[in-house]
Design a protein around this motif. Structure first.
Motif, PDB file in Angstrom:
ATOM      1  N   GLY A   1       6.107  -9.058  -5.956  1.00 10.08           N
ATOM      2  CA  GLY A   1       6.917  -8.432  -6.990  1.00 10.08           C
ATOM      3  C   GLY A   1       8.025  -7.590  -6.399  1.00 10.08           C
ATOM      4  O   GLY A   1       8.197  -7.508  -5.178  1.00 10.08           O
ATOM      5  N   ASP A   2       8.776  -6.952  -7.283  1.00  6.29           N
ATOM      6  CA  ASP A   2       9.911  -6.128  -6.873  1.00  6.29           C
ATOM      7  C   ASP A   2       9.429  -4.749  -6.431  1.00  6.29           C
ATOM      8  O   ASP A   2       8.724  -4.052  -7.183  1.00  6.29           O
ATOM      9  N   PHE A   3       9.810  -4.366  -5.222  1.00  2.00           N
ATOM     10  CA  PHE A   3       9.509  -3.036  -4.702  1.00  2.00           C
ATOM     11  C   PHE A   3      10.555  -2.747  -3.631  1.00  2.00           C
ATOM     12  O   PHE A   3      10.698  -3.521  -2.679  1.00  2.00           O
ATOM     13  N   PRO A   4      11.316  -1.647  -3.770  1.00  3.11           N
ATOM     14  CA  PRO A   4      12.401  -1.376  -2.815  1.00  3.11           C
ATOM     15  C   PRO A   4      11.911  -1.345  -1.366  1.00  3.11           C
ATOM     16  O   PRO A   4      10.970  -0.614  -1.036  1.00  3.11           O
ATOM     17  N   THR A   5      12.544  -2.140  -0.523  1.00  2.44           N
ATOM     18  CA  THR A   5      12.149  -2.188   0.887  1.00  2.44           C
ATOM     19  C   THR A   5      12.301  -0.816   1.546  1.00  2.44           C
ATOM     20  O   THR A   5      11.433  -0.391   2.323  1.00  2.44           O
ATOM     21  N   ASP A   6      13.381  -0.118   1.238  1.00  4.41           N
ATOM     22  CA  ASP A   6      13.603   1.216   1.814  1.00  4.41           C
ATOM     23  C   ASP A   6      12.485   2.173   1.417  1.00  4.41           C
ATOM     24  O   ASP A   6      12.033   2.998   2.242  1.00  4.41           O
ATOM     25  N   LEU A   7      12.026   2.066   0.168  1.00  2.45           N
ATOM     26  CA  LEU A   7      10.955   2.943  -0.299  1.00  2.45           C
ATOM     27  C   LEU A   7       9.650   2.633   0.439  1.00  2.45           C
ATOM     28  O   LEU A   7       8.909   3.547   0.832  1.00  2.45           O
ATOM     29  N   PHE A   8       9.366   1.354   0.646  1.00  9.40           N
ATOM     30  CA  PHE A   8       8.159   0.960   1.370  1.00  9.40           C
ATOM     31  C   PHE A   8       8.196   1.496   2.800  1.00  9.40           C
ATOM     32  O   PHE A   8       7.196   2.029   3.298  1.00  9.40           O
ATOM     33  N   MET A   9       9.352   1.372   3.456  1.00  9.36           N
ATOM     34  CA  MET A   9       9.473   1.848   4.834  1.00  9.36           C
ATOM     35  C   MET A   9       9.369   3.375   4.897  1.00  9.36           C
ATOM     36  O   MET A   9       8.799   3.923   5.841  1.00  9.36           O
ATOM     37  N   ASP A  10       9.909   4.048   3.891  1.00  7.59           N
ATOM     38  CA  ASP A  10       9.805   5.511   3.857  1.00  7.59           C
ATOM     39  C   ASP A  10       8.347   5.966   3.746  1.00  7.59           C
ATOM     40  O   ASP A  10       7.961   7.010   4.282  1.00  7.59           O
ATOM     41  N   HIS A  11       7.547   5.185   3.035  1.00  8.64           N
ATOM     42  CA  HIS A  11       6.156   5.554   2.802  1.00  8.64           C
ATOM     43  C   HIS A  11       5.202   4.959   3.835  1.00  8.64           C
ATOM     44  O   HIS A  11       4.006   5.271   3.809  1.00  8.64           O
ATOM     45  N   TYR A  12       5.696   4.134   4.726  1.00  5.94           N
ATOM     46  CA  TYR A  12       4.850   3.379   5.652  1.00  5.94           C
ATOM     47  C   TYR A  12       3.915   4.309   6.441  1.00  5.94           C
ATOM     48  O   TYR A  12       2.706   4.088   6.509  1.00  5.94           O
ATOM     49  N   TYR A  13       4.456   5.348   7.033  1.00  6.73           N
ATOM     50  CA  TYR A  13       3.647   6.274   7.835  1.00  6.73           C
ATOM     51  C   TYR A  13       3.082   7.411   6.981  1.00  6.73           C
ATOM     52  O   TYR A  13       2.009   7.939   7.284  1.00  6.73           O
ATOM     53  N   LYS A  14       3.794   7.747   5.916  1.00 10.69           N
ATOM     54  CA  LYS A  14       3.323   8.808   5.021  1.00 10.69           C
ATOM     55  C   LYS A  14       1.987   8.432   4.404  1.00 10.69           C
ATOM     56  O   LYS A  14       1.056   9.251   4.356  1.00 10.69           O
ATOM     57  N   TRP A  15       1.862   7.192   3.922  1.00 12.09           N
ATOM     58  CA  TRP A  15       0.603   6.743   3.328  1.00 12.09           C
ATOM     59  C   TRP A  15      -0.544   6.814   4.340  1.00 12.09           C
ATOM     60  O   TRP A  15      -1.657   7.189   4.001  1.00 12.09           O
ATOM     61  N   GLN A  16      -0.250   6.466   5.583  1.00 11.01           N
ATOM     62  CA  GLN A  16      -1.292   6.497   6.613  1.00 11.01           C
ATOM     63  C   GLN A  16      -1.730   7.929   6.923  1.00 11.01           C
ATOM     64  O   GLN A  16      -2.912   8.187   7.189  1.00 11.01           O
ATOM     65  N   ARG A  17      -0.765   8.867   6.903  1.00 10.46           N
ATOM     66  CA  ARG A  17      -1.102  10.269   7.174  1.00 10.46           C
ATOM     67  C   ARG A  17      -1.927  10.863   6.042  1.00 10.46           C
ATOM     68  O   ARG A  17      -2.857  11.639   6.275  1.00 10.46           O
ATOM     69  N   GLU A  18      -1.598  10.505   4.804  1.00 10.13           N
ATOM     70  CA  GLU A  18      -2.219  11.136   3.644  1.00 10.13           C
ATOM     71  C   GLU A  18      -3.542  10.499   3.241  1.00 10.13           C
ATOM     72  O   GLU A  18      -4.363  11.133   2.569  1.00 10.13           O
ATOM     73  N   HIS A  19      -3.756   9.234   3.616  1.00  4.38           N
ATOM     74  CA  HIS A  19      -4.944   8.516   3.154  1.00  4.38           C
ATOM     75  C   HIS A  19      -5.626   7.818   4.337  1.00  4.38           C
ATOM     76  O   HIS A  19      -5.020   6.973   4.992  1.00  4.38           O
ATOM     77  N   ASP A  20      -6.882   8.145   4.573  1.00  4.85           N
ATOM     78  CA  ASP A  20      -7.580   7.548   5.711  1.00  4.85           C
ATOM     79  C   ASP A  20      -7.910   6.076   5.485  1.00  4.85           C
ATOM     80  O   ASP A  20      -8.281   5.366   6.421  1.00  4.85           O
ATOM     81  N   PHE A  21      -7.782   5.612   4.231  1.00 10.61           N
ATOM     82  CA  PHE A  21      -8.070   4.217   3.937  1.00 10.61           C
ATOM     83  C   PHE A  21      -6.853   3.300   4.109  1.00 10.61           C
ATOM     84  O   PHE A  21      -6.957   2.084   3.948  1.00 10.61           O
ATOM     85  N   VAL A  22      -5.693   3.857   4.421  1.00 10.60           N
ATOM     86  CA  VAL A  22      -4.497   3.052   4.684  1.00 10.60           C
ATOM     87  C   VAL A  22      -4.302   2.971   6.192  1.00 10.60           C
ATOM     88  O   VAL A  22      -4.187   3.995   6.867  1.00 10.60           O
ATOM     89  N   ARG A  23      -4.276   1.755   6.712  1.00  9.34           N
ATOM     90  CA  ARG A  23      -4.181   1.537   8.161  1.00  9.34           C
ATOM     91  C   ARG A  23      -3.079   0.524   8.469  1.00  9.34           C
ATOM     92  O   ARG A  23      -2.821  -0.390   7.682  1.00  9.34           O
ATOM     93  N   GLU A  24      -2.486   0.682   9.630  1.00  8.42           N
ATOM     94  CA  GLU A  24      -1.504  -0.303  10.081  1.00  8.42           C
ATOM     95  C   GLU A  24      -2.231  -1.591  10.472  1.00  8.42           C
ATOM     96  O   GLU A  24      -3.296  -1.561  11.082  1.00  8.42           O
ATOM     97  N   SER A  25      -1.640  -2.732  10.123  1.00  5.99           N
ATOM     98  CA  SER A  25      -2.274  -4.018  10.437  1.00  5.99           C
ATOM     99  C   SER A  25      -1.198  -5.097  10.508  1.00  5.99           C
ATOM    100  O   SER A  25      -0.516  -5.363   9.513  1.00  5.99           O
ATOM    101  N   GLY A  26      -1.055  -5.719  11.683  1.00  4.33           N
ATOM    102  CA  GLY A  26      -0.066  -6.789  11.824  1.00  4.33           C
ATOM    103  C   GLY A  26       1.333  -6.300  11.501  1.00  4.33           C
ATOM    104  O   GLY A  26       1.801  -5.294  12.030  1.00  4.33           O
ATOM    105  N   GLN A  27       1.982  -7.009  10.576  1.00 12.93           N
ATOM    106  CA  GLN A  27       3.338  -6.656  10.161  1.00 12.93           C
ATOM    107  C   GLN A  27       3.356  -5.747   8.942  1.00 12.93           C
ATOM    108  O   GLN A  27       4.421  -5.450   8.412  1.00 12.93           O
TER     109      GLN A  27
END
Length: 301
Positions: A26-52
């Motif tokens: 679906g539609d989701f701003p790429t810039d917004l996703f990149m802005d939240h990429y590390y923020k989500w990981q810092r704020e939530h222990d259930f969000v982890r980096e994986s692959g791409q």
């Protein structure tokens, strides 16, 4: 030797059918996703980096096996290649959505605009039926990728290309679960058959399930009159790579034999019976997900 009736009841073969995986784009701003990429990981222990991209894991369950066992994945998300302002999200609608990560995921899905299915996986789980490992999808002209275990026993087969509209995966689910440290009770064997559908084929799943089960059987090669043909069919069943060593004429002959020889297909019939019995539930489940998150019919991405 007499048989223990309680043991028979305890280990009766069982088949379950479910929607195992859905992929939504679906539609989701790429810039917004990149802005939240590390923020989500810092704020939530259930969000982890994986692959791409990022994965959401179930942090409520942890099995201490003394080994480094990864936590169960609830969902995976990434930006599709060459598609700006799009987000692809892959999740199981029947697993992990009640966990903190699952609830967070549901909120994220609700904020994605113009959502469409791009893939759906329909799974058959076969419990306590040892002969399930002997069944194959006998559909010639379809590519196969076979992965063997340590004892040279088949563990996983992929039928069809991963880039095609449909692919079938057959694998030893019991082995997979044990590698994750899961403790399984009253399960002697567990095989899974997954029908993975993409690009507009999700809504056509009833017909495609029927076609898949029609090709799922064990050739009864012992009933062939020729001992040479019996031996050849047995080898081709157990060494699929040997097909490539046959001359074209011989290959054509044995393809015909495989199609015409009698089949053991009671397991496919049992799976079809269960699918028919559960069809309304699957349909309602799929429609409920579409309505809940305003997901449209399939489109090709």
């Amino acid at each position: 030797m007499p048989t223990n009736n309680n043991e028979i009841q305890k280990h009766q073969p069982q088949i379950k059918v479910s929607i195992d995986r859905l992929t939504v784009v679906g539609d989701f701003p790429t810039d917004l996703f990149m802005d939240h990429y590390y923020k989500w990981q810092r704020e939530h222990d259930f969000v982890r980096e994986s692959g791409q991209g990022l994965q959401v894991v179930d942090t409520t369950q942890y099995v201490n096996t003394g080994e480094d066992v990864p936590q169960e994945q609830v969902a995976y998300m990434e930006i599709p290649k060459f598609q700006k302002d799009k987000l692809r999200l892959d999740f199981n609608p029947n697993h992990g959505l009640q966990t903190p990560g699952g609830q967070w995921l549901l909120d994220l899905i609700s904020r994605i605009e113009n959502k469409h299915y791009s893939r759906g996986d329909f799974a058959f789980d076969i419990f306590n039926e040892p002969r399930a490992k002997l069944y194959r999808i006998w559909k010639f002209g379809v590519s196969q990728s076979i992965f063997m275990g340590r004892k040279r026993e088949m563990q996983t087969i992929y039928y069809g290309s991963p880039k095609s509209g449909q692919q079938i995966r057959q694998y030893n689910k019991l082995v997979e679960q044990k590698t994750k440290g899961k403790e399984l009770v009253d399960i002697d064997s567990w095989w899974r058959i997954e029908l993975q559908l993409r690009t507009g084929k999700v809504d056509d799943y009833p017909r495609l399930v029927k076609e898949m089960l029609a090709d799922f059987y064990i050739p009864e090669y012992q009933k062939l009159e020729s001992l040479n043909e019996q031996n050849m069919v047995y080898r081709l069943m157990n060494e699929p790579g040997f097909w490539g060593e046959l001359a074209d004429r011989t290959r054509g002959k044995y393809r015909k034999i495989f199609k015409e020889v009698s089949h053991e297909n009671y397991l496919a019939v049992a799976m079809a019976t269960e699918f028919i019995r559960e069809f309304d539930r699957l349909e309602n489940e799929l429609q409920s997900i579409m309505n809940r998150f305003n997901i449209q019919a399939d489109e090709e991405y």
